[in-house]
Design a protein around this motif. Structure first.
Motif, PDB file in Angstrom:
ATOM      1  N   GLY A  15      -8.469  -1.134   9.610  1.00 47.55           N
ATOM      2  CA  GLY A  15      -8.899  -0.794   8.266  1.00 47.55           C
ATOM      3  C   GLY A  15      -9.028   0.686   8.007  1.00 47.55           C
ATOM      4  O   GLY A  15      -9.114   1.113   6.844  1.00 47.55           O
ATOM      5  N   ASP A  16      -9.042   1.479   9.084  1.00 43.77           N
ATOM      6  CA  ASP A  16      -9.148   2.933   8.938  1.00 43.77           C
ATOM      7  C   ASP A  16      -7.813   3.547   8.525  1.00 43.77           C
ATOM      8  O   ASP A  16      -6.789   2.860   8.438  1.00 43.77           O
ATOM      9  N   SER A  17      -7.867   4.854   8.307  1.00 42.10           N
ATOM     10  CA  SER A  17      -6.669   5.609   7.913  1.00 42.10           C
ATOM     11  C   SER A  17      -6.419   6.747   8.889  1.00 42.10           C
ATOM     12  O   SER A  17      -7.351   7.246   9.537  1.00 42.10           O
ATOM     13  N   LEU A  18      -5.171   7.152   8.975  1.00 44.96           N
ATOM     14  CA  LEU A  18      -4.757   8.321   9.739  1.00 44.96           C
ATOM     15  C   LEU A  18      -3.630   9.006   8.985  1.00 44.96           C
ATOM     16  O   LEU A  18      -2.866   8.343   8.272  1.00 44.96           O
ATOM     17  N   ARG A  19      -3.532  10.297   9.186  1.00 45.69           N
ATOM     18  CA  ARG A  19      -2.421  11.049   8.613  1.00 45.69           C
ATOM     19  C   ARG A  19      -1.692  11.777   9.732  1.00 45.69           C
ATOM     20  O   ARG A  19      -2.272  12.636  10.397  1.00 45.69           O
ATOM     21  N   LEU A  20      -0.449  11.427   9.917  1.00 43.72           N
ATOM     22  CA  LEU A  20       0.387  12.097  10.908  1.00 43.72           C
ATOM     23  C   LEU A  20       1.146  13.239  10.250  1.00 43.72           C
ATOM     24  O   LEU A  20       1.535  13.143   9.086  1.00 43.72           O
ATOM     25  N   SER A  21       1.351  14.282  11.026  1.00 45.28           N
ATOM     26  CA  SER A  21       2.140  15.423  10.573  1.00 45.28           C
ATOM     27  C   SER A  21       3.239  15.703  11.584  1.00 45.28           C
ATOM     28  O   SER A  21       3.064  15.452  12.784  1.00 45.28           O
ATOM     29  N   SER A  62       6.932  -4.056   6.949  1.00 44.48           N
ATOM     30  CA  SER A  62       5.661  -4.199   7.653  1.00 44.48           C
ATOM     31  C   SER A  62       4.635  -3.136   7.260  1.00 44.48           C
ATOM     32  O   SER A  62       3.441  -3.318   7.494  1.00 44.48           O
ATOM     33  N   VAL A  63       5.089  -2.035   6.673  1.00 47.38           N
ATOM     34  CA  VAL A  63       4.160  -0.950   6.327  1.00 47.38           C
ATOM     35  C   VAL A  63       4.146  -0.643   4.836  1.00 47.38           C
ATOM     36  O   VAL A  63       3.328   0.161   4.381  1.00 47.38           O
ATOM     37  N   LYS A  64       5.030  -1.274   4.105  1.00 45.80           N
ATOM     38  CA  LYS A  64       5.099  -1.019   2.663  1.00 45.80           C
ATOM     39  C   LYS A  64       3.748  -1.298   2.023  1.00 45.80           C
ATOM     40  O   LYS A  64       3.074  -2.256   2.374  1.00 45.80           O
ATOM     41  N   ASP A  65       3.352  -0.481   1.117  1.00 48.22           N
ATOM     42  CA  ASP A  65       2.078  -0.573   0.380  1.00 48.22           C
ATOM     43  C   ASP A  65       0.879  -0.126   1.205  1.00 48.22           C
ATOM     44  O   ASP A  65      -0.245  -0.094   0.677  1.00 48.22           O
ATOM     45  N   ARG A  66       1.093   0.209   2.483  1.00 44.87           N
ATOM     46  CA  ARG A  66      -0.006   0.733   3.304  1.00 44.87           C
ATOM     47  C   ARG A  66       0.255   2.166   3.761  1.00 44.87           C
ATOM     48  O   ARG A  66      -0.676   2.956   3.907  1.00 44.87           O
ATOM     49  N   GLN A  81       1.036   9.160   5.818  1.00 48.99           N
ATOM     50  CA  GLN A  81      -0.315   8.705   5.541  1.00 48.99           C
ATOM     51  C   GLN A  81      -0.368   7.213   5.817  1.00 48.99           C
ATOM     52  O   GLN A  81       0.378   6.440   5.211  1.00 48.99           O
ATOM     53  N   MET A  82      -1.245   6.825   6.715  1.00 48.35           N
ATOM     54  CA  MET A  82      -1.336   5.424   7.127  1.00 48.35           C
ATOM     55  C   MET A  82      -2.708   4.884   6.741  1.00 48.35           C
ATOM     56  O   MET A  82      -3.728   5.375   7.226  1.00 48.35           O
ATOM     57  N   ASN A  83      -2.718   3.926   5.847  1.00 51.08           N
ATOM     58  CA  ASN A  83      -3.961   3.308   5.380  1.00 51.08           C
ATOM     59  C   ASN A  83      -4.028   1.849   5.820  1.00 51.08           C
ATOM     60  O   ASN A  83      -3.012   1.252   6.187  1.00 51.08           O
ATOM     61  N   SER A  84      -5.227   1.295   5.767  1.00 52.78           N
ATOM     62  CA  SER A  84      -5.433  -0.118   6.122  1.00 52.78           C
ATOM     63  C   SER A  84      -4.755  -0.456   7.442  1.00 52.78           C
ATOM     64  O   SER A  84      -4.018  -1.445   7.553  1.00 52.78           O
ATOM     65  N   LEU A  85      -5.010   0.360   8.436  1.00 55.58           N
ATOM     66  CA  LEU A  85      -4.339   0.183   9.724  1.00 55.58           C
ATOM     67  C   LEU A  85      -4.723  -1.136  10.379  1.00 55.58           C
ATOM     68  O   LEU A  85      -5.860  -1.616  10.244  1.00 55.58           O
ATOM     69  N   LYS A  86      -3.754  -1.712  11.072  1.00 58.55           N
ATOM     70  CA  LYS A  86      -3.921  -2.989  11.758  1.00 58.55           C
ATOM     71  C   LYS A  86      -3.660  -2.789  13.253  1.00 58.55           C
ATOM     72  O   LYS A  86      -2.934  -1.859  13.637  1.00 58.55           O
TER      73      LYS A  86
END
Length: 118
Positions: A15-21, A62-66, A81-86
């Motif tokens: 449910g957390d988020s991360l941002r990769l660069s 698998s990642v669309k909309d997240r 940007q990765m939201n609602s991580l599973k």
């Protein structure tokens, strides 16, 4: 010498988020396609998303909309940007770059680990 360096990975909860660069150096990549891939333990590397030189974005189902991919050409940087991580998003994430005239990614980063706990 072309170099891609990813950052931003880590251990998070579902449910957390991360941002990769991913910062590219060695040449200007504004006219290149920039993408993100990932490889989970025991699985083949899979495409996650890519962004064209003009800013058009494409995502795996698998990642669309997240997840959201973006780029800053002035900084030679691509973001994820990765939201609602599973937990199933757990993998090593790689950025890669290719010329628009080919489907083969020419340059790859070393990867950054993303671990999502349940």
């Amino acid at each position: 010498q072309v170099q891609l360096v990813e950052s931003g990975g880590g251990l998070v909860q579902a449910g957390d988020s991360l941002r990769l660069s991913c910062v590219a150096s060695g040449r200007t990549f504004s006219s290149y396609v920039m993408g993100w891939f990932r490889q989970a333990p025991g699985k083949e590397r899979e495409w996650v998303a890519h962004i064209s030189s003009g800013g058009s974005t494409y995502y795996a189902n698998s990642v669309k909309d997240r997840f959201a991919i973006s780029r800053d050409n002035a900084k030679n940087t691509v973001y994820l940007q990765m939201n609602s991580l599973k937990p199933e998003d757990t993998a090593v994430y790689y950025c890669a770059v290719r010329d628009v005239s080919t489907s083969t990614y020419n340059y790859w980063g070393q990867g950054t680990q993303v671990t999502v706990s349940s």
